[in-house]
Design a protein around this motif. Structure first.
Motif, PDB file in Angstrom:
ATOM      1  N   THR A 527       0.849  -1.193   0.000  1.00  0.00           N
ATOM      2  CA  THR A 527       0.000   0.000   0.000  1.00  0.00           C
ATOM      3  C   THR A 527       0.887   1.247   0.000  1.00  0.00           C
ATOM      4  O   THR A 527       2.019   1.206   0.487  1.00  0.00           O
ATOM      5  N   PRO A 528       0.399   2.368  -0.550  1.00  0.00           N
ATOM      6  CA  PRO A 528       1.221   3.590  -0.558  1.00  0.00           C
ATOM      7  C   PRO A 528       1.444   4.133   0.848  1.00  0.00           C
ATOM      8  O   PRO A 528       0.598   3.980   1.733  1.00  0.00           O
ATOM      9  N   VAL A 529       2.599   4.732   1.037  1.00  0.00           N
ATOM     10  CA  VAL A 529       2.934   5.279   2.349  1.00  0.00           C
ATOM     11  C   VAL A 529       2.942   6.805   2.358  1.00  0.00           C
ATOM     12  O   VAL A 529       2.986   7.410   3.422  1.00  0.00           O
ATOM     13  N   LYS A 530       2.887   7.394   1.171  1.00  0.00           N
ATOM     14  CA  LYS A 530       2.965   8.861   1.121  1.00  0.00           C
ATOM     15  C   LYS A 530       2.300   9.356  -0.155  1.00  0.00           C
ATOM     16  O   LYS A 530       2.363   8.701  -1.195  1.00  0.00           O
ATOM     17  N   HIS A 531       1.654  10.511  -0.069  1.00  0.00           N
ATOM     18  CA  HIS A 531       1.015  11.143  -1.216  1.00  0.00           C
ATOM     19  C   HIS A 531       1.598  12.544  -1.360  1.00  0.00           C
ATOM     20  O   HIS A 531       1.570  13.337  -0.415  1.00  0.00           O
ATOM     21  N   VAL A 532       2.155  12.849  -2.550  1.00  0.00           N
ATOM     22  CA  VAL A 532       2.788  14.161  -2.768  1.00  0.00           C
ATOM     23  C   VAL A 532       2.174  14.786  -4.017  1.00  0.00           C
ATOM     24  O   VAL A 532       1.800  14.084  -4.956  1.00  0.00           O
ATOM     25  N   PRO A 533       2.084  16.110  -4.061  1.00  0.00           N
ATOM     26  CA  PRO A 533       1.491  16.760  -5.246  1.00  0.00           C
ATOM     27  C   PRO A 533       2.430  16.802  -6.443  1.00  0.00           C
ATOM     28  O   PRO A 533       1.972  16.874  -7.586  1.00  0.00           O
ATOM     29  N   ALA A 534       3.746  16.750  -6.203  1.00  0.00           N
ATOM     30  CA  ALA A 534       4.705  16.844  -7.307  1.00  0.00           C
ATOM     31  C   ALA A 534       5.861  15.890  -7.058  1.00  0.00           C
ATOM     32  O   ALA A 534       6.271  15.669  -5.906  1.00  0.00           O
ATOM     33  N   MET A 535       6.406  15.319  -8.141  1.00  0.00           N
ATOM     34  CA  MET A 535       7.426  14.281  -8.019  1.00  0.00           C
ATOM     35  C   MET A 535       8.468  14.461  -9.109  1.00  0.00           C
ATOM     36  O   MET A 535       8.141  14.742 -10.271  1.00  0.00           O
ATOM     37  N   VAL A 536       9.730  14.262  -8.732  1.00  0.00           N
ATOM     38  CA  VAL A 536      10.827  14.256  -9.703  1.00  0.00           C
ATOM     39  C   VAL A 536      11.515  12.900  -9.611  1.00  0.00           C
ATOM     40  O   VAL A 536      12.012  12.512  -8.553  1.00  0.00           O
TER      41      VAL A 536
END
Length: 904
Positions: A527-536
């Motif tokens: 399962t996902p552990v983190k949600h971020v609005p922007a990713m590189v």
């Protein structure tokens, strides 16, 4: 009381004959179970077919059932493995067949320890569905071998997948369903069907056997004679849990069924022991004949052998409470349990299994199949390795026809992907089941003296697409030609094991959260552990991007991708960093791979969390009156979407970013599909629903109530198109909404070609597992796309002529359709399959000898968008830590218009 009789003297009078018979019964009832005493000295297999030539397999990489040996020659003769020696040391005789393995992998023949081959035979017809008795929940006297159907097309296809032996079980609707039998799947060679049984127990009277003269059936050099009166193990199928609800039982009823029958058996055993004790001490030497009958009841004699340790108990059992209850029964009546089958929650209570008499039972399990009912809802793909870490033997099984037994080894490969060691994964389908069924003295190993059941593979057995090139049963080659699957998308057939994926954090979380998993506070899968609005994403090696055109591969080390505002903002070199928001999260992927988000089509994903539970499902639309002038409104998937289900979340964690599903329905037609985000939490989320009306669905199949023949259904469908009765049908008739017709009948598909020719404006799509290869050219000419499953095995009569694909046939349905230019997309049958979507589609591509990764991805992305006119999902991306077209890759993150989710 243990009673062992010595040499039995021949009778001289009717009275002495009765006395002799009674002594024989006592002798056999108390003799041990296991291998014949002189079995290790045999020089020929009792199943050897005279005239079979010796075979020398040169320079193979051998998995022995325990370890791996490189550069070995293996000699097969007299139905036995005669030697395993260093390569090229053995000098073969002129009449020996030689096979040059050139380093290829050789394994023991696979053993499927839970199958219904022959008793739920394919094609599945009511006249041959013999797995479950409906007379009573307690049927210990039934025997699966009495129903084994030699017309089952799956037997030989299963054999082609390297499965040489199988434990054929009765079904699981009964608490005690009957006796199971281990069988060989090789050719009969003019022998009766019952000859498939491996070392039949004494309870099974063999053809030609008279009285107790079984040893007369075997020459001494077979090692099969049993002068000690011993027997091979019997096998009994028991089942606890949901399935017995058919008999309106609750679990308390089930427990009493087990305990009351075992108590009967306990009392019968006591009567037998008392009789034999009195006989041994001479108390019955002058008894009247009426008192010289050995006490027995055929209904429960197998349960007496359970208590004597001579019957292996194979128990269908899922949940913590059921496992605990059955172990209590075993302790109450002091009998060992061979294995718990399905056993989805064993990883939550390993101490319960270790409390069973005689040691912890094995667990015969699926690798990834789960969630189909509440008992399976708390399963985890990490279970095989978690069990091994608790010293519980994991065994992989098919439950055919639930899963295709031909693909048994593929499940072991998936278990390895989720952490099970290479050797343990291979043991799980070879030596481990051989030990559990009591046949490790002749099966499951490549070593001198064992049955010559071996399989040579075209690549490492745990690699995706591994296919047998030779299958031997009792030293005899079973196939003149086996067609190998094609190479992986990188053009190779790797001879080394794939790595296990790096699920260390997820594994540790599941291992330490048993109570939280049980009360649904924690999920037992990635399962996902983190949600971020922007990713590189840095250091990418391969990126598959779609813009307005087809998918394109970009490769080269050090690539950068910027994901922001719900879409890919930049892809290229370090200059892309200028477009990254200051708050963006950065990840060094160390050679990661980016794919477009996959689209899963089919099943009830997003419409049912637990298909068997009404409250956890949208339900099934009941049949409409197709002849009514006032049909009710069409059921629409968008109105019944439920997010957050286990299958949906597992699919999302496996790279499926969006789903197309339609509500299930009875009858000819009845629902409209929707396209939605697999990771959303509600229809209120941004972009959770991508398209509310994708297509109208109809199906051409025999109606359950028998109201309409197939020909009538075609007529009704044509009438609805000519005179639409609802807004949806008006859109279909004018070509504004696709019409997806599901049918597995070739002749119905042909009728749809005629319909398309008559109404070219209708955007007709076939959803089909039918044998379409014979009409592929006509489908292409009519421009009818096909949505087809990535793997198919026999079910109904209508699929009999379908191309089986490697190793049975060189061609596949998918391959022939592609050759003729038919547009294709891939679909699933059951919701849990979505988490394996890319694996199974890649294997289907290999079977069709398609190696272009972009083409494979198109069947799961752009082709589906084109066929169903979905809005382009170019914003969805999935990043893997390595090559996702093989086992061993792990999803690192998923990007959608909702943002970017990170996985541990």
């Amino acid at each position: 009381m243990l009673y062992v009789w010595g040499r039995i003297r021949p009778a001289k009078s009717p009275f002495s004959a009765r006395l002799h018979e009674a002594r024989s019964q006592c002798h056999f009832a108390n003799a041990p179970a296991g291998p014949p005493p002189a079995f290790s000295k045999r020089t020929v297999n009792d199943r050897f077919v005279p005239g079979t030539p010796a075979t020398l397999i040169r320079n193979a990489t051998v998995f022995t059932g325990d370890t791996i040996l490189h550069e070995r020659d293996v000699l097969l003769d007299q139905g036995l493995i005669q030697s395993v020696s260093s390569a090229f040391e053995h000098r073969a005789s002129p009449d020996t067949v030689e096979i040059q393995a050139a380093g290829a992998w050789l394994t023991p023949g696979l053993i499927d320890m839970h199958t219904h081959l022959g008793v739920l035979s394919m094609p599945l017809l009511p006249s041959h569905a013999d797995a479950n008795s409906q007379m009573s929940p307690i049927r210990p006297m039934l025997r699966s071998i009495d129903a084994f159907n030699e017309h089952d097309l799956s037997v030989r296809r299963t054999l082609s997948g390297g499965v040489t032996s199988a434990l054929v079980l009765p079904g699981s609707l009964n608490n005690i369903g009957g006796q199971a039998y281990p069988v060989k799947l090789g050719s009969l060679h003019d022998r009766p069907p019952s000859s498939r049984v491996i070392d039949p127990p004494r309870s099974m009277v063999m053809n030609g056997e008279a009285g107790h003269a079984r040893d007369d059936l075997y020459p001494p050099n077979t090692g099969m004679q049993r002068p000690d009166g011993s027997t091979s193990f019997r096998q009994i199928k028991m089942a606890c849990g949901e399935n017995a609800r058919k008999y309106h039982l609750v679990r308390m009823d089930e427990a009493w069924n087990f305990r009351s029958m075992l108590e009967r058996a306990q009392k019968l055993r006591a009567r037998q022991d008392d009789f034999c004790a009195r006989l041994a001490t001479g108390q019955l030497d002058y008894a009247p004949p009426s008192e010289l009958h050995f006490p027995n009841e055929q209904e429960i004699d197998v349960l007496v052998d359970v208590l004597r340790g001579r019957t292996k108990v194979q128990t269908h059992c899922y949940t913590m409470n059921d496992l605990d209850a059955f172990v209590r029964h075993a302790n109450e009546f002091q009998f060992p349990i061979a294995a718990f089958h399905h056993a989805h929650e064993t990883y939550l209570v390993p101490s319960v299994l270790h409390g069973a008499p005689g040691g912890a039972p094995a667990a015969a399990i699926f690798s990834t199949n789960a969630n189909y009912k509440y008992e399976s809802y708390f399963g985890t793909p990490f279970q095989p390795e978690l069990l091994r870490s608790h010293n519980i033997t994991p065994i992989i099984k098919s439950d055919h026809p639930v899963l295709d037994s031909r693909r048994l080894l593929n499940q072991a490969a998936q278990a390895h992907h989720f952490g099970l060691h290479e050797l343990d994964a291979l043991r799980a389908v070879t030596s481990a089941p051989a030990h559990v069924v009591g046949l490790a003295h002749r099966l499951g190993h490549v070593q001198p003296g064992m049955d010559a059941d071996v399989v040579l593979w075209d690549r490492h057995p745990l690699q995706l697409g591994a296919t047998p090139t030779h299958v031997f049963v009792d030293g005899r080659s079973e196939f003149e030609v086996l067609h190998s699957s094609g190479p992986a998308p990188d053009g190779t057939k790797p001879q080394q094991a794939p790595p296990s994926a790096k699920f260390h954090d997820d594994m540790a979380r599941v291992r330490n959260a048993s109570e939280a998993i049980a009360d649904q506070r924690v999920l037992a899968f990635p399962t996902p552990v983190k949600h971020v609005p922007a990713m590189v994403l840095h250091n990418l090696s391969h990126v598959y991007l779609r813009t307005d055109g087809p998918l394109r591969l970009h490769h080269g080390q050090g690539r950068v991708l910027v994901f922001a505002q719900g879409q890919v903002r930049c892809f290229g070199d370090e200059s892309c960093l200028a477009s990254a928001p200051a708050h963006a999260h950065h990840m060094d992927t160390q050679g990661g791979v980016v794919l477009p988000g996959l689209i899963s089509y089919g099943a009830t994903l997003g419409l049912s969390d637990i298909p068997s539970e009404a409250s956890a499902s949208n339900g099934e639309e009941k049949a409409q009156d197709e002849r009514s002038d006032l049909p009710r409104p069409m059921s629409r998937a968008v109105d019944g979407l439920v997010f957050g289900g286990h299958d949906l979340l597992r699919a999302h964690a496996s790279g499926v970013s969006t789903v197309v599903s339609a509500p299930p329905f009875e009858g000819l037609y009845g629902s409209v599909s929707a396209h939605f985000d697999s990771g959303a939490s509600s229809v209120l989320d941004k972009m959770s629903v991508r398209a509310s009306s994708v297509a109208l669905h109809a199906k051409l199949a025999p109606s359950e109530d028998g109201r309409f023949a197939l020909s009538t259904q075609v007529a009704l469908l044509r009438a609805q198109l000519n005179h639409p009765k609802t807004p949806e049908w008006e859109q279909v008739a004018s070509g504004r909404l696709p019409l997806i017709v599901a049918t597995d009948y070739e002749h119905m598909a042909a009728q749809m070609i005629l319909l398309k020719r008559a109404m070219p404006q209708v955007r007709l799509v076939l959803d089909s597992a039918a044998p379409l290869h014979r009409i592929a050219a006509e489908l292409a000419e009519a421009d009818i796309p096909v949505l087809l499953p990535n793997q198919v095995w026999m079910f109904g009569w209508e699929r009999c002529d379908r191309l089986a694909g490697p190793p049975v046939s060189a061609e596949t349905e998918l391959g022939v359709l592609l050759q003729h230019g038919v547009r294709v997309g891939v679909r699933i049958d059951e919701a849990w399959e979505a988490s394996n979507l890319l694996w199974e589609t890649t294997w289907a591509a290999q079977d069709a000898h398609v190696t272009d990764a972009a083409t494979i991805l198109s069947w799961l992305t752009t082709n589906l968008e084109d066929i169903l006119q979905l809005p382009a999902s170019s914003s969805d991306v999935v990043v893997y830590d390595s090559n996702p077209f093989a086992y061993g890759a792990k999803v690192l993150g998923v990007g959608t218009p909702r943002g970017f989710e990170l996985f541990p």
